[in-house]
Design an enzyme around this catalytic site. Structure first.
Site, PDB file in Angstrom:
ATOM      1  N   TYR A 219       5.479   2.305  11.255  1.00 18.80           N
ATOM      2  CA  TYR A 219       5.449   2.266   9.796  1.00 18.80           C
ATOM      3  C   TYR A 219       6.156   3.488   9.217  1.00 18.80           C
ATOM      4  O   TYR A 219       6.968   3.376   8.291  1.00 18.80           O
ATOM      5  CB  TYR A 219       4.001   2.209   9.311  1.00 18.80           C
ATOM      6  CG  TYR A 219       3.853   2.072   7.813  1.00 18.80           C
ATOM      7  CD1 TYR A 219       3.813   0.823   7.213  1.00 18.80           C
ATOM      8  CD2 TYR A 219       3.754   3.209   7.004  1.00 18.80           C
ATOM      9  CE1 TYR A 219       3.673   0.688   5.832  1.00 18.80           C
ATOM     10  CE2 TYR A 219       3.628   3.093   5.629  1.00 18.80           C
ATOM     11  CZ  TYR A 219       3.586   1.838   5.050  1.00 18.80           C
ATOM     12  OH  TYR A 219       3.464   1.723   3.684  1.00 18.80           O
TER      13      TYR A 219
ATOM     14  N   SER B  44       7.119   4.033   0.585  1.00 22.40           N
ATOM     15  CA  SER B  44       5.809   4.637   0.820  1.00 22.40           C
ATOM     16  C   SER B  44       5.947   6.144   1.011  1.00 22.40           C
ATOM     17  O   SER B  44       6.953   6.612   1.560  1.00 22.40           O
ATOM     18  CB  SER B  44       5.189   4.024   2.079  1.00 22.40           C
ATOM     19  OG  SER B  44       4.072   4.780   2.512  1.00 22.40           O
TER      20      SER B  44
END
Length: 229
Positions: free
Chosen positions: A127, A113
């Site tokens: 995250y 990501s």
């Protein structure tokens, strides 16, 4: 026969990758939280280290050789220890166990990501930390497993349309409109776009590509931040 294994291949981007590899003709093994209605699908709790060790050691007793290994698992929660276990520790453990089953030209692909280097307000700190760690892990394996002919790369996914978020974007057309307006290609990606890149990285056509983080976002990350205003 090409043997491919995907971790987290039952939903979202992982499911699109699974379908693409099956369509290509790969002998695909799918590991996810829940077993799905596809051939060679298995359920495994990656948070349970003992179960992970037992599963992979038993599963590969028949000495299946792995051509491609894709990590696309996603943690749903807010506990850093659990997210780190599922995203980083389980990944390290699986690679360690399966190393003897790798071929000389095995390709490892991590679905990463942009949150590994940018801050996304909609996701938590855990995250960001795990995605940054995952990208370094990819580079570590590219360097240390390269002498065995093993390649390691990451695919950094921008916002893409997938089965799980279609309803949300349909109910919020302004978000789609803004994304399309700001993206150089004037479009929004689909999970199939990620799957196409993964298939390339899991082929001989990418035989000299390793240690790379490839962003799929229609060129959005190439724009200077002030130009987005």
């Amino acid at each position: 026969m090409t043997n491919s294994l995907i971790i987290g291949g039952s939903k979202g981007i992982g499911y699109s990758i699974s379908k693409a590899l099956i369509k290509r003709g790969d002998n695909l093994f799918i590991i996810s939280r829940k077993k799905i209605k596809l051939k060679n699908s298995y359920s495994l709790n990656l948070l349970d280290e003992i179960s992970v060790k037992k599963f992979f050691k038993n599963f590969f007793k028949n000495k299946i050789k792995i051509d491609n290994l894709i990590f696309s698992q996603r943690y749903r929660g807010d506990k850093y220890e659990e997210e780190n276990q599922l995203i980083i520790k389980s990944t390290q453990l699986i690679i360690k166990i399966l190393f003897k089953n790798f071929k000389k030209n095995t390709s490892i692909v991590f679905i990463g990501s942009p949150a590994s280097k940018y801050i996304a307000k909609q996701v938590n700190l855990s995250y960001h930390l795990t995605r940054a760690s995952l990208n370094i892990l990819m580079k570590y394996y590219a360097v240390n497993l390269g002498k065995y002919g093993i390649r390691s790369n990451s695919v950094m996914t921008g916002t893409v349309i997938k089965k799980e978020n279609k309803k949300y974007f349909k109910e919020n057309p302004k978000i789609i409109s803004e994304l399309i307006k700001k993206t150089p290609l004037k479009n929004i990606g689909k999970s199939d776009d990620i799957a196409n890149l993964v298939m390339f990285l899991c082929s001989n056509k990418s035989s000299f590509i390793s240690g790379q983080s490839i962003t799929v976002d229609g060129g959005l990350s190439a724009i200077m931040h002030e130009s987005l205003l």
